[in-house]
Design an enzyme around this catalytic site. Structure first.
Site, PDB file in Angstrom:
ATOM      1  N   ARG A  18       0.803  -1.228   0.000  1.00 28.11           N
ATOM      2  CA  ARG A  18       0.000   0.000   0.000  1.00 28.11           C
ATOM      3  C   ARG A  18       0.833   1.274   0.000  1.00 28.11           C
ATOM      4  O   ARG A  18       0.286   2.378  -0.070  1.00 28.11           O
ATOM      5  CB  ARG A  18      -0.924   0.012   1.237  1.00 28.11           C
ATOM      6  CG  ARG A  18      -2.068  -0.961   1.185  1.00 28.11           C
ATOM      7  CD  ARG A  18      -3.146  -0.523   0.217  1.00 28.11           C
ATOM      8  NE  ARG A  18      -3.772   0.719   0.607  1.00 28.11           N
ATOM      9  CZ  ARG A  18      -4.855   0.800   1.382  1.00 28.11           C
ATOM     10  NH1 ARG A  18      -5.406  -0.311   1.879  1.00 28.11           N
ATOM     11  NH2 ARG A  18      -5.387   1.966   1.677  1.00 28.11           N
ATOM     12  N   HIS A  43      16.067 -10.218   4.534  1.00 26.34           N
ATOM     13  CA  HIS A  43      16.602 -10.726   3.267  1.00 26.34           C
ATOM     14  C   HIS A  43      16.314  -9.687   2.186  1.00 26.34           C
ATOM     15  O   HIS A  43      15.311  -9.776   1.467  1.00 26.34           O
ATOM     16  CB  HIS A  43      15.944 -12.063   2.916  1.00 26.34           C
ATOM     17  CG  HIS A  43      16.548 -12.748   1.726  1.00 26.34           C
ATOM     18  ND1 HIS A  43      16.607 -14.120   1.622  1.00 26.34           N
ATOM     19  CD2 HIS A  43      17.116 -12.273   0.594  1.00 26.34           C
ATOM     20  CE1 HIS A  43      17.165 -14.449   0.469  1.00 26.34           C
ATOM     21  NE2 HIS A  43      17.475 -13.341  -0.180  1.00 26.34           N
ATOM     22  N   GLU A  70      20.532 -11.870   5.275  1.00 25.61           N
ATOM     23  CA  GLU A  70      20.736 -12.999   4.381  1.00 25.61           C
ATOM     24  C   GLU A  70      20.464 -12.580   2.940  1.00 25.61           C
ATOM     25  O   GLU A  70      19.695 -11.649   2.680  1.00 25.61           O
ATOM     26  CB  GLU A  70      19.842 -14.177   4.770  1.00 25.61           C
ATOM     27  CG  GLU A  70      18.353 -13.908   4.678  1.00 25.61           C
ATOM     28  CD  GLU A  70      17.512 -15.104   5.082  1.00 25.61           C
ATOM     29  OE1 GLU A  70      17.990 -15.921   5.900  1.00 25.61           O
ATOM     30  OE2 GLU A  70      16.381 -15.222   4.574  1.00 25.61           O
ATOM     31  N   HIS A 190      13.545 -22.330   7.287  1.00 27.08           N
ATOM     32  CA  HIS A 190      12.643 -22.476   6.141  1.00 27.08           C
ATOM     33  C   HIS A 190      11.529 -23.461   6.494  1.00 27.08           C
ATOM     34  O   HIS A 190      11.746 -24.655   6.620  1.00 27.08           O
ATOM     35  CB  HIS A 190      13.347 -22.939   4.869  1.00 27.08           C
ATOM     36  CG  HIS A 190      12.601 -22.478   3.625  1.00 27.08           C
ATOM     37  ND1 HIS A 190      12.839 -21.273   3.009  1.00 27.08           N
ATOM     38  CD2 HIS A 190      11.604 -23.053   2.929  1.00 27.08           C
ATOM     39  CE1 HIS A 190      12.036 -21.134   1.965  1.00 27.08           C
ATOM     40  NE2 HIS A 190      11.270 -22.201   1.902  1.00 27.08           N
TER      41      HIS A 190
END
Length: 238
Positions: A18, A43, A70, A190
């Site tokens: 937005r 990241h 990362e 992950h």
């Protein structure tokens, strides 16, 4: 004990949808710290579709826990990390257009490249971690680059957890032992979540840190951020 680092990329994704500054990425990061998170992970990608380079610079000025950046070590990423000097940099092999990380490094094929990058970051006093899978030869070659840590890519564990958690976790248990024998500390991340985290953390040792973003931020929509971080810490520490 294993540290919890909260990946706040998804917060930036919502903000960017937005424009403006709602939700406030910095405030969420500070709240994560206040509620018990022991690190913040970001990241940044070159297209800045979630975390922006400016976010990284601002976060560095205010965070009091470990800061982990990362990403794929393209030149702009390298320059940013060397400028900001986080606690840790995690090298991930995904190209800029990738939706999310989906594999670990082939450390054998990329040994020379990774060795040079690791040396450059360590020279600046930044702890290095290399994103890998669980194969012995990949981990042992990662150690030869001089890295401080590896981060185990845990999607294979998460995707097979419900069909048999013992077989799902076994490669990761062995990988942690291999890494320790090579003198490496182990991170993981992950698709770890409230359903599968406790078992993973109990079975995979030593485990220095887990980095969790998508599941944690999604859980916070239902539970609230304070309660969500509390529950993730309970999964790790109990």
């Amino acid at each position: 004990m294993t540290k919890l680092s909260v990946n706040i990329n998804k917060v930036a994704t919502i903000r960017n949808a937005r424009g403006g500054n709602v939700p406030n990425v910095l405030q969420v990061a500070l709240d994560c710290e206040k509620f018990g998170a022991e690190g913040i992970t970001v990241h940044p990608r070159p297209d800045e579709r979630h975390i922006r380079y400016s976010d990284v610079r601002e976060l560095k000025q205010h965070l009091t826990t470990e800061f982990n950046i990362e990403g794929y070590p393209c030149q702009s990423f390298i320059d940013l990390v060397l400028e900001v000097k986080p606690t840790q940099v995690t090298l991930v092999p995904d190209p800029p257009e990738a939706l999310t990380s989906n594999a670990g490094w082939d450390t054998i094929k990329n040994k020379e490249f990774l060795t040079e990058i690791v040396k450059e970051f360590q020279k600046a006093g930044i702890r290095t971690s290399i994103f890998t899978d669980t194969r012995r030869e990949i981990i042992e070659t990662a150690a030869l680059t001089g890295t401080n840590r590896i981060e185990l890519y845990t999607e294979p564990y998460a995707s097979t957890y419900t069909s048999g958690r013992e077989s799902a976790v076994k490669p990761f248990t062995e990988a942690a032992k291999i890494a320790a024998a090579c003198g490496l500390d182990v991170n993981a991340g992950h698709d770890l979540n409230l359903d599968n985290l406790a078992y993973f953390a109990a079975e995979v040792q030593p485990l220095a840190e887990v980095s969790i973003g998508h599941a944690l931020i999604s859980d916070a929509l239902y539970l609230g951020l304070r309660e969500t971080i509390k529950q993730y810490l309970e999964q790790l520490h109990n």
